[in-house]
Design a protein around this motif. Structure first.
Motif, PDB file in Angstrom:
ATOM      1  N   GLU A  30      -6.151  -5.531  -4.331  1.00 46.90           N
ATOM      2  CA  GLU A  30      -5.337  -6.004  -3.213  1.00 46.90           C
ATOM      3  C   GLU A  30      -4.152  -6.824  -3.717  1.00 46.90           C
ATOM      4  N   ALA A  31      -4.408  -7.738  -4.675  1.00 45.76           N
ATOM      5  CA  ALA A  31      -3.317  -8.551  -5.228  1.00 45.76           C
ATOM      6  C   ALA A  31      -2.298  -7.675  -5.957  1.00 45.76           C
ATOM      7  N   PHE A  32      -2.771  -6.631  -6.622  1.00 47.25           N
ATOM      8  CA  PHE A  32      -1.862  -5.686  -7.278  1.00 47.25           C
ATOM      9  C   PHE A  32      -1.025  -4.940  -6.240  1.00 47.25           C
ATOM     10  N   ASP A  33      -1.665  -4.481  -5.193  1.00 46.68           N
ATOM     11  CA  ASP A  33      -0.990  -3.711  -4.161  1.00 46.68           C
ATOM     12  C   ASP A  33       0.062  -4.557  -3.439  1.00 46.68           C
ATOM     13  N   LEU A  34      -0.299  -5.757  -3.025  1.00 46.72           N
ATOM     14  CA  LEU A  34       0.572  -6.561  -2.179  1.00 46.72           C
ATOM     15  C   LEU A  34       1.576  -7.408  -2.952  1.00 46.72           C
ATOM     16  N   PHE A  35       1.245  -7.807  -4.189  1.00 49.66           N
ATOM     17  CA  PHE A  35       2.134  -8.678  -4.963  1.00 49.66           C
ATOM     18  C   PHE A  35       2.653  -8.044  -6.249  1.00 49.66           C
ATOM     19  N   GLY A  36       2.060  -6.944  -6.676  1.00 46.92           N
ATOM     20  CA  GLY A  36       2.494  -6.306  -7.911  1.00 46.92           C
ATOM     21  C   GLY A  36       1.988  -7.010  -9.157  1.00 46.92           C
ATOM     22  N   ILE A  37       0.915  -7.794  -9.032  1.00 46.77           N
ATOM     23  CA  ILE A  37       0.319  -8.458 -10.190  1.00 46.77           C
ATOM     24  C   ILE A  37      -0.610  -7.477 -10.899  1.00 46.77           C
ATOM     25  N   VAL A  38      -0.385  -7.254 -12.165  1.00 48.20           N
ATOM     26  CA  VAL A  38      -1.179  -6.317 -12.950  1.00 48.20           C
ATOM     27  C   VAL A  38      -2.346  -7.072 -13.595  1.00 48.20           C
ATOM     28  N   PHE A  39      -3.558  -6.540 -13.419  1.00 48.92           N
ATOM     29  CA  PHE A  39      -4.751  -7.178 -13.970  1.00 48.92           C
ATOM     30  C   PHE A  39      -5.215  -6.384 -15.195  1.00 48.92           C
ATOM     31  N   GLU A  40      -4.944  -6.974 -16.345  1.00 48.20           N
ATOM     32  CA  GLU A  40      -5.268  -6.331 -17.615  1.00 48.20           C
ATOM     33  C   GLU A  40      -6.778  -6.189 -17.758  1.00 48.20           C
ATOM     34  N   GLY A  41      -7.231  -4.946 -18.012  1.00 48.84           N
ATOM     35  CA  GLY A  41      -8.647  -4.696 -18.195  1.00 48.84           C
ATOM     36  C   GLY A  41      -9.366  -4.245 -16.942  1.00 48.84           C
ATOM     37  N   HIS A  42      -8.666  -4.176 -15.816  1.00 47.78           N
ATOM     38  CA  HIS A  42      -9.296  -3.674 -14.587  1.00 47.78           C
ATOM     39  C   HIS A  42      -9.594  -2.187 -14.745  1.00 47.78           C
ATOM     40  N   PRO A  43     -10.803  -1.738 -14.402  1.00 45.55           N
ATOM     41  CA  PRO A  43     -11.166  -0.335 -14.651  1.00 45.55           C
ATOM     42  C   PRO A  43     -10.520   0.682 -13.716  1.00 45.55           C
ATOM     43  N   ASP A  44      -9.975   0.233 -12.581  1.00 44.13           N
ATOM     44  CA  ASP A  44      -9.442   1.197 -11.608  1.00 44.13           C
ATOM     45  C   ASP A  44      -8.376   0.526 -10.756  1.00 44.13           C
ATOM     46  N   LEU A  45      -7.274   0.127 -11.371  1.00 46.10           N
ATOM     47  CA  LEU A  45      -6.240  -0.635 -10.678  1.00 46.10           C
ATOM     48  C   LEU A  45      -5.319   0.308  -9.899  1.00 46.10           C
ATOM     49  N   ARG A  46      -5.670   0.524  -8.635  1.00 46.06           N
ATOM     50  CA  ARG A  46      -4.874   1.369  -7.738  1.00 46.06           C
ATOM     51  C   ARG A  46      -4.574   0.603  -6.460  1.00 46.06           C
ATOM     52  N   ARG A  47      -3.587   1.072  -5.706  1.00 47.10           N
ATOM     53  CA  ARG A  47      -3.324   0.501  -4.386  1.00 47.10           C
ATOM     54  C   ARG A  47      -4.576   0.656  -3.519  1.00 47.10           C
ATOM     55  N   ILE A  48      -4.756  -0.302  -2.619  1.00 48.79           N
ATOM     56  CA  ILE A  48      -5.966  -0.286  -1.806  1.00 48.79           C
ATOM     57  C   ILE A  48      -5.669  -0.374  -0.303  1.00 48.79           C
ATOM     58  N   LEU A  49      -4.497  -0.916   0.070  1.00 44.85           N
ATOM     59  CA  LEU A  49      -4.156  -1.060   1.482  1.00 44.85           C
ATOM     60  C   LEU A  49      -2.971  -0.185   1.887  1.00 44.85           C
ATOM     61  N   THR A  50      -1.956  -0.083   1.030  1.00 43.42           N
ATOM     62  CA  THR A  50      -0.819   0.785   1.339  1.00 43.42           C
ATOM     63  C   THR A  50      -1.109   2.190   0.816  1.00 43.42           C
ATOM     64  N   ASP A  51      -0.302   3.153   1.273  1.00 46.56           N
ATOM     65  CA  ASP A  51      -0.528   4.530   0.845  1.00 46.56           C
ATOM     66  C   ASP A  51       0.008   4.739  -0.572  1.00 46.56           C
ATOM     67  N   TYR A  52      -0.351   5.854  -1.166  1.00 43.43           N
ATOM     68  CA  TYR A  52      -0.047   6.098  -2.582  1.00 43.43           C
ATOM     69  C   TYR A  52       1.446   6.190  -2.871  1.00 43.43           C
ATOM     70  N   GLY A  53       2.231   6.594  -1.870  1.00 41.46           N
ATOM     71  CA  GLY A  53       3.664   6.715  -2.103  1.00 41.46           C
ATOM     72  C   GLY A  53       4.455   5.490  -1.686  1.00 41.46           C
ATOM     73  N   PHE A  54       3.771   4.400  -1.382  1.00 39.83           N
ATOM     74  CA  PHE A  54       4.465   3.197  -0.905  1.00 39.83           C
ATOM     75  C   PHE A  54       5.373   2.640  -1.992  1.00 39.83           C
ATOM     76  N   ILE A  55       6.536   2.161  -1.554  1.00 47.11           N
ATOM     77  CA  ILE A  55       7.516   1.617  -2.487  1.00 47.11           C
ATOM     78  C   ILE A  55       7.522   0.092  -2.375  1.00 47.11           C
ATOM     79  N   GLY A  56       7.312  -0.602  -3.488  1.00 45.99           N
ATOM     80  CA  GLY A  56       7.380  -2.057  -3.494  1.00 45.99           C
ATOM     81  C   GLY A  56       6.044  -2.713  -3.212  1.00 45.99           C
ATOM     82  N   HIS A  57       6.089  -4.025  -3.050  1.00 45.00           N
ATOM     83  CA  HIS A  57       4.887  -4.827  -2.819  1.00 45.00           C
ATOM     84  C   HIS A  57       5.157  -5.745  -1.635  1.00 45.00           C
TER      85      HIS A  57
END
Length: 206
Positions: A130-157
């Motif tokens: 969620e933090a990655f999706d909404l703020f663009g914070i990358v979590f190093e070592g996360h096993p599956d860091l994908r968007r969770i609330l916006t759609d896959y083609g969403f632009i920006g955070h």
């Protein structure tokens, strides 16, 4: 001695007098350097005197423009943290029945990266997505860091302070093409300021 004071003493005993600990509104916040984020959280979980076994919540924060317009503030520079993006975790000890807020700041505002805590508390996986999706914070070592609330083609955070209120594009399903398409935003930006009308003498003598 209150439970809050005991927790404060235990944190100082574990991390030393140099630990950045603040107490406000009956809550304790521990600020941790980014390079010690995962290791410190692991100690908070496993230390017998603390036993913060559960991470109840984790979120991102955008501190740009923080404090702007605050009445009586000495200056904007005095209020805004040195870094823009932070990650905040809310921890709970079921053993000792106390809570702790832990915060760290990403060192790079342009590409914020923080170590993932999934190895410490596996339940934070979705929070970090969620933090990655909404703020663009990358979590190093996360096993599956994908968007969770916006759609896959969403632009920006969308929770970043500089994200447009109306977004960048509109999305709709086109029945003729049989797919979802993206188009420029067609909403005209405007400000709606309510007009307040009161009778003469309103509030006088009341």
């Amino acid at each position: 001695m209150s439970r809050l004071e005991i927790l404060h003493q235990q944190l100082v005993a574990l991390l030393g007098e140099q630990a950045h600990i603040t107490v406000a509104t009956s809550e304790i916040t521990l600020e941790v350097p980014a390079d010690q984020w995962e290791s410190t959280c692991l100690r908070l979980r496993d230390e017998v005197t603390l036993r913060l076994e559960s991470c109840m919540d984790l979120c991102g924060v955008d501190y740009s423009t923080y404090g702007v317009g605050t009445p009586g503030a000495p200056s904007q520079a005095a209020l805004v943290p040195a870094a823009r993006f932070a990650v905040v975790a809310q921890l709970l000890s079921l053993t000792h029945n106390w809570r702790l807020r832990v915060r760290t700041f990403a060192t790079n505002d342009d590409f914020p990266v923080i170590d993932s805590l999934v190895k410490v508390w596996p339940s934070v996986g979705w929070y970090e997505r969620e933090a990655f999706d909404l703020f663009g914070i990358v979590f190093e070592g996360h096993p599956d860091l994908r968007r969770i609330l916006t759609d896959y083609g969403f632009i920006g955070h969308p929770f970043r302070k500089d994200f447009p209120v109306y977004g960048n594009v509109e999305m709709r399903y086109d029945p003729e093409q049989g797919r979802v398409i993206y188009e420029p935003v067609t909403i005209d930006p405007r400000e709606n300021i309510p007009r307040v009308i009161r009778e003469d003498g309103y509030g006088v003598g009341r």
